[in-house]
Write a protein that holds these residues in place. Structure first.
Motif, mmCIF file in Angstrom:
data_model
loop_
_atom_site.group_PDB
_atom_site.id
_atom_site.type_symbol
_atom_site.label_atom_id
_atom_site.label_comp_id
_atom_site.label_asym_id
_atom_site.label_seq_id
_atom_site.Cartn_x
_atom_site.Cartn_y
_atom_site.Cartn_z
ATOM 1 N N LEU A 1 18.956 -2.450 13.992
ATOM 2 C CA LEU A 1 18.620 -1.213 13.314
ATOM 3 C C LEU A 1 18.814 -0.005 14.220
ATOM 4 C CD1 LEU A 1 15.412 -1.910 11.205
ATOM 5 C CD2 LEU A 1 17.794 -2.436 10.708
ATOM 6 N N ALA A 2 19.379 1.062 13.651
ATOM 7 C CA ALA A 2 19.451 2.333 14.364
ATOM 8 C C ALA A 2 18.118 3.060 14.284
ATOM 9 C CB ALA A 2 20.562 3.199 13.780
ATOM 10 N N ALA A 3 17.433 2.935 13.145
ATOM 11 C CA ALA A 3 16.139 3.590 12.956
ATOM 12 C C ALA A 3 15.514 3.084 11.674
ATOM 13 C CB ALA A 3 16.294 5.114 12.893
ATOM 14 N N ALA A 4 14.214 3.264 11.563
ATOM 15 C CA ALA A 4 13.476 3.013 10.322
ATOM 16 C C ALA A 4 12.880 4.340 9.860
ATOM 17 C CB ALA A 4 12.375 1.984 10.545
ATOM 18 N N VAL A 5 13.134 4.706 8.620
ATOM 19 C CA VAL A 5 12.590 5.935 8.041
ATOM 20 C C VAL A 5 11.558 5.539 6.989
ATOM 21 C CG1 VAL A 5 13.079 8.068 6.821
ATOM 22 C CG2 VAL A 5 14.748 7.158 8.451
ATOM 23 N N LEU A 6 10.363 6.080 7.116
ATOM 24 C CA LEU A 6 9.256 5.735 6.236
ATOM 25 C C LEU A 6 8.916 6.946 5.384
ATOM 26 C CD1 LEU A 6 7.044 3.957 8.934
ATOM 27 C CD2 LEU A 6 8.959 3.003 7.603
ATOM 28 N N VAL A 7 9.091 6.838 4.074
ATOM 29 C CA VAL A 7 8.921 7.958 3.152
ATOM 30 C C VAL A 7 7.628 7.769 2.353
ATOM 31 C CG1 VAL A 7 9.918 9.269 1.251
ATOM 32 C CG2 VAL A 7 11.428 8.200 2.944
ATOM 33 N N GLY A 8 6.650 8.618 2.616
ATOM 34 C CA GLY A 8 5.436 8.593 1.819
ATOM 35 C C GLY A 8 4.591 7.349 1.991
ATOM 36 N N GLY A 9 4.640 6.729 3.156
ATOM 37 C CA GLY A 9 3.845 5.527 3.371
ATOM 38 C C GLY A 9 3.896 5.065 4.809
ATOM 39 N N PHE A 10 3.222 3.951 5.065
ATOM 40 C CA PHE A 10 3.109 3.401 6.413
ATOM 41 C C PHE A 10 3.173 1.875 6.341
ATOM 42 C CE2 PHE A 10 0.756 7.372 6.198
ATOM 43 C CZ PHE A 10 1.313 8.084 7.256
ATOM 44 N N PRO A 11 3.601 1.230 7.417
ATOM 45 C CA PRO A 11 3.695 -0.230 7.378
ATOM 46 C C PRO A 11 2.336 -0.905 7.485
ATOM 47 C CG PRO A 11 4.349 0.599 9.537
ATOM 48 C CD PRO A 11 4.140 1.802 8.664
ATOM 49 N N SER A 12 2.174 -1.966 6.721
ATOM 50 C CA SER A 12 0.967 -2.781 6.823
ATOM 51 C C SER A 12 0.993 -3.580 8.119
ATOM 52 C CB SER A 12 0.866 -3.743 5.636
ATOM 53 O OG SER A 12 0.722 -3.034 4.434
ATOM 54 N N ALA A 13 -0.173 -3.943 8.589
ATOM 55 C CA ALA A 13 -0.294 -4.728 9.819
ATOM 56 C C ALA A 13 -0.114 -6.219 9.533
ATOM 57 C CB ALA A 13 -1.656 -4.480 10.456
ATOM 58 N N ASP A 14 0.151 -6.960 10.583
ATOM 59 C CA ASP A 14 0.297 -8.409 10.475
ATOM 60 C C ASP A 14 -0.957 -9.020 9.849
ATOM 61 O OD1 ASP A 14 1.577 -11.006 11.151
ATOM 62 O OD2 ASP A 14 -0.164 -11.194 12.471
ATOM 63 N N GLY A 15 -0.740 -9.935 8.912
ATOM 64 C CA GLY A 15 -1.844 -10.635 8.275
ATOM 65 C C GLY A 15 -2.434 -9.938 7.070
ATOM 66 N N ARG A 16 -1.952 -8.743 6.756
ATOM 67 C CA ARG A 16 -2.472 -7.988 5.619
ATOM 68 C C ARG A 16 -1.627 -8.263 4.371
ATOM 69 N NH1 ARG A 16 -7.252 -6.598 5.676
ATOM 70 N NH2 ARG A 16 -6.791 -4.920 4.207
ATOM 71 N N PRO A 17 -2.229 -8.135 3.182
ATOM 72 C CA PRO A 17 -1.424 -8.248 1.961
ATOM 73 C C PRO A 17 -0.414 -7.114 1.890
ATOM 74 C CG PRO A 17 -3.779 -8.391 1.466
ATOM 75 C CD PRO A 17 -3.659 -7.935 2.891
ATOM 76 N N TYR A 18 0.731 -7.403 1.277
ATOM 77 C CA TYR A 18 1.783 -6.403 1.192
ATOM 78 C C TYR A 18 1.363 -5.210 0.345
ATOM 79 C CZ TYR A 18 6.170 -4.251 -0.312
ATOM 80 O OH TYR A 18 7.159 -3.342 -0.616
ATOM 81 N N ALA A 19 0.895 -5.449 -0.876
ATOM 82 C CA ALA A 19 0.590 -4.322 -1.777
ATOM 83 C C ALA A 19 -0.395 -4.749 -2.859
ATOM 84 C CB ALA A 19 1.867 -3.793 -2.408
ATOM 85 N N ASP A 20 -1.512 -5.288 -2.462
ATOM 86 C CA ASP A 20 -2.524 -5.769 -3.411
ATOM 87 C C ASP A 20 -3.420 -4.598 -3.804
ATOM 88 O OD1 ASP A 20 -4.054 -7.407 -4.972
ATOM 89 O OD2 ASP A 20 -5.111 -8.365 -3.314
ATOM 90 N N PHE A 21 -2.844 -3.640 -4.534
ATOM 91 C CA PHE A 21 -3.526 -2.371 -4.799
ATOM 92 C C PHE A 21 -4.144 -2.276 -6.189
ATOM 93 C CE2 PHE A 21 0.031 -0.661 -1.916
ATOM 94 C CZ PHE A 21 -0.714 -0.909 -0.781
ATOM 95 N N PHE A 22 -3.492 -2.912 -7.187
ATOM 96 C CA PHE A 22 -3.909 -2.739 -8.571
ATOM 97 C C PHE A 22 -4.059 -4.099 -9.246
ATOM 98 C CE2 PHE A 22 -1.372 1.007 -7.365
ATOM 99 C CZ PHE A 22 -2.322 1.998 -7.546
#
Length: 238
Positions: free
Chosen positions: A88-109
């Motif tokens: 990768l040359a870079a990672a661009v994060l738009v309107g969010g942040f990466p979850s930490a190891d061991g956390r659910p990806y997107a268990d929001f709703f």
């Protein structure tokens, strides 16, 4: 440079159409991704399936691409940095942040019948949706693809500390760079607290700037790609 575009929850790759069109004249090849279970016609998918799709795009890219994640998919961009740090040359994060190891990806709703449907606009009232008119809200909601439970509740696994060497650009739409810096400093975003190169860019929009500010977002992505290329050339210089 190839710029891989990953939409957040409920979005197919078509959400990037206007950004992709604006990137091409700026000298970059836009590659919008349609994730498994989010627009490919499959009714079910897992987080591993989505990660595999992102990695396949990275592996087939020309040179070292920039990977762009939006909202929850910031974690997918970061998982690409974890699995392919040297690519990768870079990672661009738009309107969010990466979850930490061991956390659910997107268990929001709420999950119903094996999927997490779009929950309506109530959770997004305020800065998130302030720049969406009623027509845009109806269109986005009508096109929203329910996220498979295996994606939403998938567990994030990060293993390679070389990910912290991948340059990161945080694009701040519904929040400010000052807020983002504070959240990181306060320990709310542990992954970025350990990243070696993090830049912040303000973008006056709501949570879906690819729909409301596509030209401005394309310019920011092109600038991030240019900075990544300059950094790589400086690194290679004797």
């Amino acid at each position: 440079m190839d710029i891989l575009l990953i939409g957040g929850l409920w979005l197919s790759g078509s959400v990037w159409d206007d950004v992709a069109a604006a990137l091409e004249p700026l000298g970059h090849r836009a590659v919008p991704l349609t994730l498994p279970g989010q627009g490919d016609g499959a009714a079910a998918a897992t987080l591993d399936d989505q990660v595999a799709a992102v990695l396949a795009a990275v592996d087939s890219a020309s040179g070292r691409p920039v990977v762009v994640g939006h909202s929850a998919a910031c974690t997918l961009a970061w998982l690409a940095a974890d699995r392919r740090p040297e690519r990768l040359a870079a990672a661009v994060l738009v309107g969010g942040f990466p979850s930490a190891d061991g956390r659910p990806y997107a268990d929001f709703f709420e999950v119903r019948d094996g999927v997490m449907p779009f929950p309506g606009w109530e959770p997004f009232e305020g800065p998130d949706a302030a720049d969406l008119d009623e027509a845009a809200r109806r269109s986005l909601a009508a096109a929203a693809i329910p996220v498979p439970e295996g994606v939403a509740k998938g567990v994030v696994r990060l293993t390679d500390e070389r990910r912290f060497d991948v340059p990161v650009v945080v694009v701040c739409p519904e929040f400010t760079p000052a807020q983002a810096r504070k959240w990181i400093a306060d320990g709310e975003v542990p992954e970025l607290a350990r990243a070696e190169h993090v830049d912040f860019t303000d973008l006056d929009s709501g949570h879906w700037p690819m729909l409301t500010r596509p030209a401005e977002l394309a310019r920011i992505l092109a600038e991030a790609a240019g900075a990544a290329d300059s950094r790589a050339q400086a690194h290679r210089a004797p």
